[in-house]
Design a protein around this motif. Structure first.
Motif, PDB file in Angstrom:
ATOM      1  N   ARG A  63       4.141  -5.909  -4.370  1.00 51.65           N
ATOM      2  CA  ARG A  63       3.168  -4.808  -4.503  1.00 51.65           C
ATOM      3  C   ARG A  63       2.433  -4.569  -3.183  1.00 51.65           C
ATOM      4  O   ARG A  63       2.210  -3.421  -2.789  1.00 51.65           O
ATOM      5  CB  ARG A  63       2.172  -5.103  -5.624  1.00 51.65           C
ATOM      6  CG  ARG A  63       2.713  -4.862  -7.015  1.00 51.65           C
ATOM      7  CD  ARG A  63       1.603  -4.841  -8.061  1.00 51.65           C
ATOM      8  NE  ARG A  63       0.706  -5.999  -7.992  1.00 51.65           N
ATOM      9  CZ  ARG A  63       0.891  -7.137  -8.655  1.00 51.65           C
ATOM     10  NH1 ARG A  63       1.936  -7.280  -9.450  1.00 51.65           N
ATOM     11  NH2 ARG A  63       0.021  -8.118  -8.538  1.00 51.65           N
ATOM     12  N   THR A  64       2.081  -5.654  -2.483  1.00 48.51           N
ATOM     13  CA  THR A  64       1.404  -5.514  -1.191  1.00 48.51           C
ATOM     14  C   THR A  64       2.319  -4.848  -0.178  1.00 48.51           C
ATOM     15  O   THR A  64       1.900  -3.932   0.540  1.00 48.51           O
ATOM     16  CB  THR A  64       0.950  -6.896  -0.670  1.00 48.51           C
ATOM     17  OG1 THR A  64       0.029  -7.465  -1.606  1.00 48.51           O
ATOM     18  CG2 THR A  64       0.284  -6.786   0.691  1.00 48.51           C
ATOM     19  N   GLU A 108       4.825  -2.831  -0.778  1.00 50.47           N
ATOM     20  CA  GLU A 108       4.972  -1.420  -1.169  1.00 50.47           C
ATOM     21  C   GLU A 108       3.714  -0.618  -0.809  1.00 50.47           C
ATOM     22  O   GLU A 108       3.809   0.508  -0.323  1.00 50.47           O
ATOM     23  CB  GLU A 108       5.265  -1.325  -2.672  1.00 50.47           C
ATOM     24  CG  GLU A 108       5.626   0.053  -3.134  1.00 50.47           C
ATOM     25  CD  GLU A 108       6.947   0.565  -2.595  1.00 50.47           C
ATOM     26  OE1 GLU A 108       7.089   1.805  -2.502  1.00 50.47           O
ATOM     27  OE2 GLU A 108       7.829  -0.234  -2.258  1.00 50.47           O
ATOM     28  N   ALA A 109       2.552  -1.217  -1.029  1.00 52.60           N
ATOM     29  CA  ALA A 109       1.297  -0.541  -0.674  1.00 52.60           C
ATOM     30  C   ALA A 109       1.215  -0.308   0.830  1.00 52.60           C
ATOM     31  O   ALA A 109       0.762   0.755   1.284  1.00 52.60           O
ATOM     32  CB  ALA A 109       0.095  -1.358  -1.150  1.00 52.60           C
ATOM     33  N   ASN A 164       3.619   2.594   1.702  1.00 55.98           N
ATOM     34  CA  ASN A 164       3.026   3.876   1.293  1.00 55.98           C
ATOM     35  C   ASN A 164       1.859   4.261   2.194  1.00 55.98           C
ATOM     36  O   ASN A 164       1.714   5.423   2.572  1.00 55.98           O
ATOM     37  CB  ASN A 164       2.592   3.826  -0.164  1.00 55.98           C
ATOM     38  CG  ASN A 164       3.761   3.812  -1.114  1.00 55.98           C
ATOM     39  OD1 ASN A 164       4.827   4.337  -0.824  1.00 55.98           O
ATOM     40  ND2 ASN A 164       3.585   3.182  -2.258  1.00 55.98           N
ATOM     41  N   SER A 165       1.013   3.292   2.542  1.00 53.82           N
ATOM     42  CA  SER A 165      -0.123   3.575   3.419  1.00 53.82           C
ATOM     43  C   SER A 165       0.346   3.953   4.816  1.00 53.82           C
ATOM     44  O   SER A 165      -0.189   4.884   5.427  1.00 53.82           O
ATOM     45  CB  SER A 165      -1.049   2.361   3.495  1.00 53.82           C
ATOM     46  OG  SER A 165      -1.616   2.114   2.237  1.00 53.82           O
ATOM     47  N   ALA A 198      -4.324   0.528   2.623  1.00 55.60           N
ATOM     48  CA  ALA A 198      -3.595  -0.261   1.622  1.00 55.60           C
ATOM     49  C   ALA A 198      -4.522  -1.223   0.878  1.00 55.60           C
ATOM     50  O   ALA A 198      -4.136  -1.776  -0.146  1.00 55.60           O
ATOM     51  CB  ALA A 198      -2.460  -1.039   2.278  1.00 55.60           C
TER      52      ALA A 198
END
Length: 167
Positions: A9-10, A12-13, A16-17, A39
Motif C-alpha cells: 500500500r505504501t 502504491e501510494a 500515485n503521489s 503520500a
C-alpha cells in the motif's frame, strides 16, 4: 502478512503521489519531499521503496504501461472488428488520460529530457495503433483510399491532443 500488505500500500501510494507531483510540476522540479508528503509517509519510507527519483519515475512509467496495456488488450480477439477496437481503445485512452494522473505522468515522462527511462508509452501506443490498423487493412476494413500509415499518424496525433486536454 500485514507488513507486506502495508508495504504494498505504501509503494502504491508513493507511485500515485509521484505521478500526481510529476503531472503537476514536471519531473525536473518534483521533489521527493513533496512526493512523500503527499503520500503521507516519511522520506525514509520513500527511500526504503525507491533508491532515487529516477527509480520512482520508472515505477510510475511501469504502472502507466500496465494501464495502457489493459486499455489496448480489450477487444483484440474480435476478428473483423479491428477498427471498432481502435475506436474503443482511443476513446477509453482519452477518458483515462483525463482522469488518471499515473497514465498522464507516464506519457509525460517519455517527453522529459532530463529523465531517460526505459519505457516509452507513446511508442507503445503507436506500435499498437500500427498493428491494429494493419490488422484492419488485412481484414478489409479500411476503405481503398485510406493509407494505414497516414491513419496511424492521425490517430497518434489526436492522442497527443488528448494528453494536452487531459492535463
Amino acid at each position: 502478512m500485514a507488513k507486506q500488505e502495508r508495504a504494498l500500500r505504501t509503494r502504491e501510494a508513493l507511485i500515485n503521489s509521484a505521478a500526481a507531483v510529476f503531472d503537476r510540476e514536471g519531473y525536473r522540479t518534483a521533489s521527493l519531499t513533496a512526493i512523500s508528503g503527499q503520500a503521507g509517509v516519511s522520506n525514509g519510507a520513500l527511500h526504503f521503496h525507491f533508491a532515487s527519483k529516477a527509480a520512482l519515475a520508472e515505477a510510475v512509467e511501469e504502472a502507466a504501461a500496465h494501464r495502457l496495456t489493459r486499455i489496448t488488450v480489450h477487444g483484440e480477439q474480435r476478428p473483423g472488428q479491428a477498427l471498432q477496437c481502435l475506436v474503443d481503445a482511443t476513446h477509453h485512452l482519452a477518458g483515462t488520460l483525463h482522469d488518471d494522473a499515473v497514465l498522464r505522468a507516464g506519457f509525460a515522462l517519455g517527453s522529459e529530457h532530463l529523465y531517460t527511462g526505459e519505457r516509452d508509452l507513446r511508442r507503445q501506443w503507436t506500435q499498437w495503433v500500427e498493428s491494429t490498423l494493419k490488422r484492419a487493412d488485412g481484414e478489409g476494413e479500411l476503405a481503398d483510399t485510406v493509407v494505414a500509415r497516414d491513419a496511424v499518424v492521425a490517430v497518434v496525433a489526436a492522442t497527443v491532443g488528448f494528453e494536452v486536454l487531459g492535463a
